[in-house]
Design an enzyme around this catalytic site. Structure first.
Site, PDB file in Angstrom:
ATOM      1  N   ASP A 101      52.194  44.508  45.908  1.00 50.70           N
ATOM      2  CA  ASP A 101      51.089  44.128  45.037  1.00 50.70           C
ATOM      3  C   ASP A 101      51.181  42.606  44.764  1.00 50.70           C
ATOM      4  O   ASP A 101      51.207  41.832  45.710  1.00 50.70           O
ATOM      5  CB  ASP A 101      51.141  44.991  43.763  1.00 50.70           C
ATOM      6  CG  ASP A 101      49.940  44.848  42.858  1.00 50.70           C
ATOM      7  OD1 ASP A 101      48.892  45.435  43.158  1.00 50.70           O
ATOM      8  OD2 ASP A 101      50.064  44.135  41.840  1.00 50.70           O
ATOM      9  N   TYR A 150      37.980  45.894  38.073  1.00 58.55           N
ATOM     10  CA  TYR A 150      39.118  45.619  37.185  1.00 58.55           C
ATOM     11  C   TYR A 150      39.480  44.132  37.160  1.00 58.55           C
ATOM     12  O   TYR A 150      39.790  43.576  36.100  1.00 58.55           O
ATOM     13  CB  TYR A 150      40.322  46.494  37.565  1.00 58.55           C
ATOM     14  CG  TYR A 150      41.077  46.083  38.811  1.00 58.55           C
ATOM     15  CD1 TYR A 150      42.293  45.429  38.727  1.00 58.55           C
ATOM     16  CD2 TYR A 150      40.579  46.370  40.081  1.00 58.55           C
ATOM     17  CE1 TYR A 150      42.993  45.055  39.864  1.00 58.55           C
ATOM     18  CE2 TYR A 150      41.262  46.007  41.225  1.00 58.55           C
ATOM     19  CZ  TYR A 150      42.469  45.349  41.111  1.00 58.55           C
ATOM     20  OH  TYR A 150      43.154  44.982  42.240  1.00 58.55           O
ATOM     21  N   TYR A 231      45.952  37.286  37.189  1.00 58.73           N
ATOM     22  CA  TYR A 231      44.555  37.434  37.620  1.00 58.73           C
ATOM     23  C   TYR A 231      43.709  36.261  37.131  1.00 58.73           C
ATOM     24  O   TYR A 231      42.772  35.843  37.798  1.00 58.73           O
ATOM     25  CB  TYR A 231      43.984  38.748  37.092  1.00 58.73           C
ATOM     26  CG  TYR A 231      44.683  39.969  37.646  1.00 58.73           C
ATOM     27  CD1 TYR A 231      44.268  40.561  38.833  1.00 58.73           C
ATOM     28  CD2 TYR A 231      45.783  40.531  36.991  1.00 58.73           C
ATOM     29  CE1 TYR A 231      44.910  41.669  39.349  1.00 58.73           C
ATOM     30  CE2 TYR A 231      46.437  41.630  37.508  1.00 58.73           C
ATOM     31  CZ  TYR A 231      45.999  42.207  38.684  1.00 58.73           C
ATOM     32  OH  TYR A 231      46.650  43.295  39.201  1.00 58.73           O
ATOM     33  N   HIS A 294      49.175  53.730  45.978  1.00 61.02           N
ATOM     34  CA  HIS A 294      49.448  52.299  45.814  1.00 61.02           C
ATOM     35  C   HIS A 294      50.921  52.003  45.555  1.00 61.02           C
ATOM     36  O   HIS A 294      51.470  51.055  46.114  1.00 61.02           O
ATOM     37  CB  HIS A 294      48.598  51.738  44.676  1.00 61.02           C
ATOM     38  CG  HIS A 294      48.729  50.255  44.506  1.00 61.02           C
ATOM     39  ND1 HIS A 294      48.304  49.355  45.461  1.00 61.02           N
ATOM     40  CD2 HIS A 294      49.263  49.506  43.503  1.00 61.02           C
ATOM     41  CE1 HIS A 294      48.547  48.116  45.040  1.00 61.02           C
ATOM     42  NE2 HIS A 294      49.132  48.184  43.865  1.00 61.02           N
TER      43      HIS A 294
END
Length: 318
Positions: A101, A150, A231, A294
């Site tokens: 990730d 998201y 993010y 995931h």
């Protein structure tokens, strides 16, 4: 074999907490969102028992590591700098890097910026994409998927923190770590992503309530802002990485992805991973598809551990 030990290491102006075990060639395990070093608990002991010095940090903003306040302190420059500092701390010119990730994003950029420090790279779930010179990353995602996506919702400081606060920490962790949906993570109009995610009534066999509580306890101490700041720095990353426009990943790479990962089928990830563009950008590439979702290093921990070991064993001992 010694048990896992813990320490805090000064690197790149901050303190990172690390878990480590074993002796031998250095292997760094880099976690993703919303996780901590503990995500690699299965791989740490497995690889240590096979003759490797395994180090799994809490990345900046997570767990027992420092969490700078500003989102501008979470660019890939900072994150790669943290890892270079860890290599220097251990006196190692090179290491094997394993990322999942956001940890995979760090792994790709470490190999991009400082390939001479990477002996080999194993990344899970997130492939390498060439920088689009015409569109900032987060901006283009918002245009494509809208406010329900998201990553779109994570952009505004405080918004997601307020939404998460309506739930206890264990519930938030369960909603993310136990995701089984395979389409893109997009909430309906007017709904926050945390409200859209289901809470499973029964745990899958690969994780226990006690293991999930380890995550919950750490995020209760740290909060989620540090993790969300990754993010919020996405478009700044786009600006900073312009000098590497069109660059390739030259180190040896094994890439693993779950066939049931979020968006794997619907957003073109499978076609990209199986196509020519990915291989042209990462010419020394091996791809492994696993029957999982995931969080592969936990759900399919033995398969992932064995895939990592098979890759490491291709390199002659020094």
């Amino acid at each position: 074999m010694h048990e896992v030990s813990h320490q805090r290491v000064k690197t790149n102006g901050i303190w990172l907490h690390i878990a480590e075990q074993g002796t031998g060639p250095l292997v760094l395990l880099l976690h993703g969102f919303p996780e901590i070093w503990y995500s690699w608990r299965h791989q740490i002991s497995f690889l240590a028992n096979h003759g490797y010095h395994v180090v799994a940090p809490d990345l900046r903003g997570y767990g027992d590591s420092d969490s700078p306040v500003s989102p501008t302190s979470y660019t890939v420059m900072h994150l790669v700098g943290d890892i270079i500092g860890l290599l220097d701390h251990f006196g190692e010119q090179q290491a094997f890097i394993v990322g999942h990730d956001w940890g995979a994003v760090i792994g790709w950029h470490l190999a991009l910026f400082r390939p001479e420090r990477v002996k080999g790279l194993i990344n899970l779930s997130v492939p390498y994409y060439s920088r689009n010179p015409n569109a900032k990353f987060a901006e283009s995602l918002i245009r494509t998927y809208g406010d329900g996506f998201y990553i779109s919702q994570f952009q505004e400081p405080g918004r997601t923190e307020r939404a998460f606060a309506r739930y206890d920490y264990l519930t938030v962790i369960k909603k993310f770590l136990l995701i089984t949906q395979t389409d893109n993570l997009i909430a309906p109009p007017g709904m926050e992503i945390i409200d859209y995610l289901r809470t499973l009534s029964r745990l899958p066999p690969w994780i226990t309530e006690e293991e999930l509580q380890v995550y919950a306890d750490k995020f209760q101490e740290s909060g989620f802002t540090g993790a969300l700041n990754y993010y919020r720095a996405m478009d700044l990353n786009w600006e900073l990485t312009a000098p590497w426009q069109g660059s390739k990943i030259t180190v040896p790479v094994k890439f693993m992805v779950g066939k049931n990962d979020l968006g794997f089928e619907v957003s073109g990830v499978r076609q990209y991973v199986e196509g020519n563009i990915f291989r042209s950008l990462v010419p020394n590439l091996e791809i492994v598809f696993l029957d999982g979702h995931h969080f592969l290093q936990q759900e399919k921990h033995l398969e992932v551990s064995e895939e990592i070991l098979s890759f490491l064993r291709k390199f002659p001992a020094e």
